[in-house]
Design a protein around this motif. Structure first.
Motif, PDB file in Angstrom:
ATOM      1  N   HIS A   1       0.843  -1.209   0.000  1.00 48.48           N
ATOM      2  CA  HIS A   1       0.000   0.000   0.000  1.00 48.48           C
ATOM      3  C   HIS A   1       0.874   1.254   0.000  1.00 48.48           C
ATOM      4  N   TYR A   2       1.882   1.296   0.859  1.00 51.59           N
ATOM      5  CA  TYR A   2       2.720   2.480   1.019  1.00 51.59           C
ATOM      6  C   TYR A   2       3.460   2.821  -0.278  1.00 51.59           C
ATOM      7  N   ASN A   3       4.045   1.812  -0.898  1.00 53.81           N
ATOM      8  CA  ASN A   3       4.849   2.052  -2.103  1.00 53.81           C
ATOM      9  C   ASN A   3       4.024   2.169  -3.375  1.00 53.81           C
ATOM     10  N   GLY A   4       2.845   1.553  -3.396  1.00 52.58           N
ATOM     11  CA  GLY A   4       2.089   1.524  -4.633  1.00 52.58           C
ATOM     12  C   GLY A   4       0.840   2.377  -4.676  1.00 52.58           C
ATOM     13  N   HIS A   5       0.388   2.872  -3.513  1.00 52.95           N
ATOM     14  CA  HIS A   5      -0.871   3.615  -3.515  1.00 52.95           C
ATOM     15  C   HIS A   5      -0.818   4.895  -2.690  1.00 52.95           C
TER      16      HIS A   5
ATOM     17  N   GLN B   1       3.310  13.878  -0.161  1.00 54.99           N
ATOM     18  CA  GLN B   1       3.355  15.310  -0.467  1.00 54.99           C
ATOM     19  C   GLN B   1       4.615  15.677  -1.229  1.00 54.99           C
ATOM     20  N   SER B   2       5.760  15.068  -0.858  1.00 58.59           N
ATOM     21  CA  SER B   2       7.026  15.414  -1.506  1.00 58.59           C
ATOM     22  C   SER B   2       7.078  14.931  -2.953  1.00 58.59           C
ATOM     23  N   ARG B   3       6.107  14.110  -3.361  1.00 49.53           N
ATOM     24  CA  ARG B   3       6.080  13.584  -4.727  1.00 49.53           C
ATOM     25  C   ARG B   3       4.807  14.017  -5.454  1.00 49.53           C
ATOM     26  N   GLN B   4       4.292  15.198  -5.094  1.00 54.74           N
ATOM     27  CA  GLN B   4       3.085  15.733  -5.714  1.00 54.74           C
ATOM     28  C   GLN B   4       1.931  14.733  -5.619  1.00 54.74           C
ATOM     29  N   GLN B   5       1.785  14.129  -4.421  1.00 55.45           N
ATOM     30  CA  GLN B   5       0.706  13.190  -4.118  1.00 55.45           C
ATOM     31  C   GLN B   5       0.758  11.920  -4.972  1.00 55.45           C
ATOM     32  N   ARG B   6       1.963  11.560  -5.423  1.00 57.75           N
ATOM     33  CA  ARG B   6       2.156  10.297  -6.131  1.00 57.75           C
ATOM     34  C   ARG B   6       2.807   9.290  -5.193  1.00 57.75           C
ATOM     35  N   PRO B   7       2.516   7.994  -5.348  1.00 58.28           N
ATOM     36  CA  PRO B   7       3.189   6.979  -4.528  1.00 58.28           C
ATOM     37  C   PRO B   7       4.608   6.734  -5.024  1.00 58.28           C
ATOM     38  N   PRO B   8       5.469   6.131  -4.200  1.00 57.80           N
ATOM     39  CA  PRO B   8       6.866   5.925  -4.591  1.00 57.80           C
ATOM     40  C   PRO B   8       7.056   5.120  -5.866  1.00 57.80           C
TER      41      PRO B   8
END
Length: 273
Positions: free
Chosen positions: A222-226, A230-237
């Protein structure tokens, strides 16, 4: 001969009211470039169309309390982390107490650039040999991507042995050990450990190692894919760059589906197929 314009000269045509902006620009250049002296800043200003005496630049820096370049401090730790984020990976231990009052240790790594978290391992009896093996496993998991990294940050825990560091130095990374009692030097890793506690571990009961490893693995999917960052413009890693999705018509809420994850402690929302 053309008259040389100085900082205090307000009569230069086409430059009304430039005193304070130029002063602010000079101090900004000095702080953003610790190795630049007053003549280097003068040259950069000339490229921008501002002819100003080197002595005037020196006076402005002196008045602002900024030392000459050879004596000026280097980039701050925050500036270093920001500039090198794409090349940094950090690690730390997370301690978890079980229902049976057994203490478990979780080794996690986080890539600063993408904020991707890796679960290295869970054990009740961490040793230097165990930690070194987890480092080897991570190096194999990263594969060719490890060549993109340059720095590994960790604290002074004795479990991070010389053999542990050797796994990464062999891959070309420089190991940086944080200073004593300075947790902010590994703040990114500390923050993700705090997130793990708040969003997951403080809301469930853990019985043993295997259940903990399983629920952490599910959470990290969940953390990495969904999970938005904020530091990634609300995108997951795991999604480097992608266009923003089309806006859903909220008049039809049936088009949005809730998906419980991580033993039901967290909800994800998706469009209906």
């Amino acid at each position: 001969m053309a008259r040389k314009w100085t900082f205090t000269d307000r009569r230069r045509p086409g430059r009304p009211g430039t005193r304070q902006p130029v002063k602010a620009l000079i101090t900004r250049m000095a702080r953003e470039n610790p190795t630049w002296g007053h003549r280097r800043i003068q040259g950069e200003l000339a490229r921008l169309g501002y002819r100003i005496a080197a002595s005037t630049v020196w006076e402005i820096l002196h008045a602002a309390g900024i030392d000459p370049a050879p004596r000026r401090a280097g980039p701050t730790w925050r500036q270093f982390l920001t500039a090198q984020a794409h090349a940094i990976i950090a690690c730390d231990f997370l301690v978890v107490e079980t229902m049976l009052l057994k203490r478990l240790y979780v080794l996690v790594f986080i890539e600063h650039g993408t904020r991707k978290v890796h679960l290295a391992g869970v054990t009740a009896h961490p040793t230097g040999a165990w930690t070194m093996q987890q480092a080897r496993n991570l190096a194999m998991e990263l594969g060719n991507r490890i060549a993109e990294l340059r720095f590994l940050i960790h604290d002074r825990d004795p479990l991070f042995t010389a053999a542990f560091s050797a796994v990464f130095t062999a891959e070309g990374l420089q190991v940086i050990t944080t200073l004593p009692r300075t947790p902010r030097m590994n703040a990114v890793c500390d923050r993700v450990i705090g997130t793990l506690r708040r969003e997951l571990l403080d809301r469930i009961l853990i019985l043993d190692e295997r259940p903990l490893a399983l629920v952490l693995q599910e959470y990290l999917i969940h953390y990495n894919g969904h999970r938005p960052h904020q530091s990634r413009q609300q995108r997951p890693p795991d999604i480097a760059t992608q266009p923003s999705p089309n806006v859903i018509d909220l008049n039809d809420l049936r088009s949005i589906r809730r998906k419980p994850v991580a033993t039901g402690t967290i909800n994800e929302y998706h469009r209906a197929a």
